[in-house]
Design a protein around this motif. Structure first.
Motif, PDB file in Angstrom:
ATOM      1  N   LEU A  45       0.828  -1.208   0.000  1.00  0.00           N
ATOM      2  CA  LEU A  45       0.000   0.000   0.000  1.00  0.00           C
ATOM      3  C   LEU A  45       0.865   1.261   0.000  1.00  0.00           C
ATOM      4  CD1 LEU A  45      -2.790  -0.965   2.563  1.00  0.00           C
ATOM      5  CD2 LEU A  45      -3.103  -0.510   0.116  1.00  0.00           C
ATOM      6  N   ALA A  46       1.867   1.287   0.858  1.00  0.00           N
ATOM      7  CA  ALA A  46       2.736   2.467   0.950  1.00  0.00           C
ATOM      8  C   ALA A  46       3.405   2.757  -0.381  1.00  0.00           C
ATOM      9  CB  ALA A  46       3.781   2.267   2.043  1.00  0.00           C
ATOM     10  N   ALA A  47       3.969   1.739  -0.999  1.00  0.00           N
ATOM     11  CA  ALA A  47       4.679   1.946  -2.264  1.00  0.00           C
ATOM     12  C   ALA A  47       3.721   2.278  -3.405  1.00  0.00           C
ATOM     13  CB  ALA A  47       5.506   0.710  -2.608  1.00  0.00           C
ATOM     14  N   THR A  48       2.553   1.644  -3.425  1.00  0.00           N
ATOM     15  CA  THR A  48       1.580   1.897  -4.489  1.00  0.00           C
ATOM     16  C   THR A  48       0.996   3.297  -4.363  1.00  0.00           C
ATOM     17  OG1 THR A  48       1.030  -0.456  -4.594  1.00  0.00           O
ATOM     18  CG2 THR A  48      -0.574   1.074  -5.538  1.00  0.00           C
ATOM     19  N   ALA A 151       6.906 -21.268   1.187  1.00  0.00           N
ATOM     20  CA  ALA A 151       5.700 -22.056   0.919  1.00  0.00           C
ATOM     21  C   ALA A 151       4.457 -21.563   1.661  1.00  0.00           C
ATOM     22  CB  ALA A 151       5.971 -23.535   1.212  1.00  0.00           C
ATOM     23  N   PRO A 152       4.548 -21.261   2.964  1.00  0.00           N
ATOM     24  CA  PRO A 152       3.321 -20.845   3.665  1.00  0.00           C
ATOM     25  C   PRO A 152       2.791 -19.480   3.221  1.00  0.00           C
ATOM     26  CG  PRO A 152       5.073 -21.400   5.237  1.00  0.00           C
ATOM     27  CD  PRO A 152       5.675 -21.393   3.878  1.00  0.00           C
ATOM     28  N   PHE A 153       3.618 -18.719   2.494  1.00  0.00           N
ATOM     29  CA  PHE A 153       3.278 -17.336   2.195  1.00  0.00           C
ATOM     30  C   PHE A 153       2.847 -17.084   0.754  1.00  0.00           C
ATOM     31  CE2 PHE A 153       6.506 -17.504   5.524  1.00  0.00           C
ATOM     32  CZ  PHE A 153       5.778 -16.961   6.569  1.00  0.00           C
ATOM     33  N   LEU A 154       2.973 -18.061  -0.124  1.00  0.00           N
ATOM     34  CA  LEU A 154       2.703 -17.818  -1.543  1.00  0.00           C
ATOM     35  C   LEU A 154       1.260 -17.404  -1.815  1.00  0.00           C
ATOM     36  CD1 LEU A 154       4.847 -20.539  -3.326  1.00  0.00           C
ATOM     37  CD2 LEU A 154       5.159 -18.052  -3.365  1.00  0.00           C
ATOM     38  N   ILE A 155       0.304 -18.196  -1.402  1.00  0.00           N
ATOM     39  CA  ILE A 155      -1.099 -17.888  -1.711  1.00  0.00           C
ATOM     40  C   ILE A 155      -1.541 -16.623  -0.981  1.00  0.00           C
ATOM     41  CG2 ILE A 155      -3.481 -18.705  -1.459  1.00  0.00           C
ATOM     42  CD1 ILE A 155      -2.372 -21.530  -2.048  1.00  0.00           C
ATOM     43  N   VAL A 156      -1.232 -16.536   0.304  1.00  0.00           N
ATOM     44  CA  VAL A 156      -1.595 -15.345   1.072  1.00  0.00           C
ATOM     45  C   VAL A 156      -0.886 -14.121   0.497  1.00  0.00           C
ATOM     46  CG1 VAL A 156      -1.464 -14.261   3.355  1.00  0.00           C
ATOM     47  CG2 VAL A 156      -2.061 -16.660   3.158  1.00  0.00           C
ATOM     48  N   GLY A 157       0.373 -14.287   0.074  1.00  0.00           N
ATOM     49  CA  GLY A 157       1.125 -13.180  -0.511  1.00  0.00           C
ATOM     50  C   GLY A 157       0.503 -12.677  -1.802  1.00  0.00           C
ATOM     51  N   LEU A 158       0.045 -13.594  -2.637  1.00  0.00           N
ATOM     52  CA  LEU A 158      -0.618 -13.186  -3.876  1.00  0.00           C
ATOM     53  C   LEU A 158      -1.912 -12.432  -3.580  1.00  0.00           C
ATOM     54  CD1 LEU A 158      -0.023 -16.356  -6.074  1.00  0.00           C
ATOM     55  CD2 LEU A 158       0.959 -14.069  -6.425  1.00  0.00           C
ATOM     56  N   ILE A 159      -2.661 -12.910  -2.605  1.00  0.00           N
ATOM     57  CA  ILE A 159      -3.898 -12.217  -2.222  1.00  0.00           C
ATOM     58  C   ILE A 159      -3.583 -10.813  -1.709  1.00  0.00           C
ATOM     59  CG2 ILE A 159      -5.815 -12.218  -0.558  1.00  0.00           C
ATOM     60  CD1 ILE A 159      -5.734 -15.354  -0.800  1.00  0.00           C
ATOM     61  N   LYS A 160      -2.560 -10.705  -0.844  1.00  0.00           N
ATOM     62  CA  LYS A 160      -2.186  -9.390  -0.309  1.00  0.00           C
ATOM     63  C   LYS A 160      -1.653  -8.470  -1.404  1.00  0.00           C
ATOM     64  CE  LYS A 160       0.271 -11.036   3.236  1.00  0.00           C
ATOM     65  NZ  LYS A 160       1.125 -11.004   4.444  1.00  0.00           N
ATOM     66  N   ALA A 161      -0.934  -9.029  -2.385  1.00  0.00           N
ATOM     67  CA  ALA A 161      -0.425  -8.211  -3.486  1.00  0.00           C
ATOM     68  C   ALA A 161      -1.563  -7.615  -4.304  1.00  0.00           C
ATOM     69  CB  ALA A 161       0.500  -9.047  -4.375  1.00  0.00           C
ATOM     70  N   VAL A 162      -2.566  -8.429  -4.600  1.00  0.00           N
ATOM     71  CA  VAL A 162      -3.715  -7.934  -5.371  1.00  0.00           C
ATOM     72  C   VAL A 162      -4.500  -6.909  -4.544  1.00  0.00           C
ATOM     73  CG1 VAL A 162      -5.914  -8.605  -6.430  1.00  0.00           C
ATOM     74  CG2 VAL A 162      -3.864  -9.972  -6.843  1.00  0.00           C
ATOM     75  N   LEU A 163      -4.693  -7.188  -3.265  1.00  0.00           N
ATOM     76  CA  LEU A 163      -5.390  -6.224  -2.393  1.00  0.00           C
ATOM     77  C   LEU A 163      -4.635  -4.903  -2.296  1.00  0.00           C
ATOM     78  CD1 LEU A 163      -6.700  -8.336   0.635  1.00  0.00           C
ATOM     79  CD2 LEU A 163      -8.056  -6.987  -0.973  1.00  0.00           C
ATOM     80  N   ALA A 164      -3.316  -4.973  -2.121  1.00  0.00           N
ATOM     81  CA  ALA A 164      -2.512  -3.757  -2.034  1.00  0.00           C
ATOM     82  C   ALA A 164      -2.614  -2.952  -3.321  1.00  0.00           C
ATOM     83  CB  ALA A 164      -1.052  -4.096  -1.727  1.00  0.00           C
ATOM     84  N   ALA A 165      -2.614  -3.638  -4.447  1.00  0.00           N
ATOM     85  CA  ALA A 165      -2.729  -2.955  -5.736  1.00  0.00           C
ATOM     86  C   ALA A 165      -4.093  -2.288  -5.869  1.00  0.00           C
ATOM     87  CB  ALA A 165      -2.507  -3.950  -6.867  1.00  0.00           C
ATOM     88  N   TRP A 166      -5.135  -3.039  -5.603  1.00  0.00           N
ATOM     89  CA  TRP A 166      -6.494  -2.531  -5.791  1.00  0.00           C
ATOM     90  C   TRP A 166      -6.792  -1.374  -4.831  1.00  0.00           C
ATOM     91  CZ3 TRP A 166     -11.069  -3.971  -2.664  1.00  0.00           C
ATOM     92  CH2 TRP A 166     -12.248  -3.453  -3.198  1.00  0.00           C
TER      93      TRP A 166
END
Length: 183
Positions: A45-48, A151-166
């Protein structure tokens, strides 16, 4: 609006984002070595929203606050020991992550597609640097470091990346239209 007034507003927004990172760091899902936190969402969010310069400054301020003892890291922790412990690589990785997300968006354009791409790249930067650090600090094999640090962070990381972008693009547009941000 004068340049000095706009610069002051940007510094205030930068400090606000350092606080937002500290608040979202407290949203955690504990795991054995590295917890899942809201920090990476806040970094995106900060960077976007702020771009590379002020986004990176907000990360540096956040890290400095934690280093001097303000409990802004995950689970209300603080201190230099946290920065140089198993999760320190992730914390330090926030600097190049914000830098890359912001630069990517400033070199392309601040739209949703580019923000998603930039935040996914940022996610992989954090995971890569954090995992390399974790491997050496915790004296893990590469397999164990991957299993604990990626491994534990891939799916959650992708979700957070899309949320941060949006969310980031939406908030950036609103802050810019309110003259609270360089557009």
């Amino acid at each position: 609006m004068s340049a000095s007034s706009l610069k002051l507003r940007m510094m205030i927004v930068t400090a606000l984002f350092a606080a937002i990172i500290g608040v979202l760091a407290q949203v955690t899902i504990p795991l054995p070595l590295v917890p899942i936190t809201g920090q990476t969402l806040a970094i995106g969010l900060a960077a976007t929203i702020l771009g590379w310069r002020y986004g990176t400054l907000s990360i540096l301020l956040y890290l400095a606050l934690g280093a001097i003892g303000v409990p802004v890291f995950a689970q209300m922790s603080a201190g230099v020991g946290i920065l140089f412990g198993p999760t320190g690589g992730y914390l330090f990785s926030f600097i190049p992550t914000a830098l890359c997300i912001g630069l990517y968006l400033e070199k392309t354009s601040f739209n949703l597609k580019n923000a998603i791409i930039a935040n996914i790249i940022g996610m992989f930067i954090s995971l890569l640097l954090g995992t390399v650090w974790l491997k050496y600090i915790a004296e893990l094999s590469w397999g164990a470091a991957f299993a604990s640090g990626v491994a534990p962070f891939l799916i959650v990381g992708l979700i957070k990346a899309v949320l941060a972008a949006w969310i980031g693009i939406m908030v950036r547009q609103r802050l810019a239209s309110a003259n609270l941000l360089y557009a």
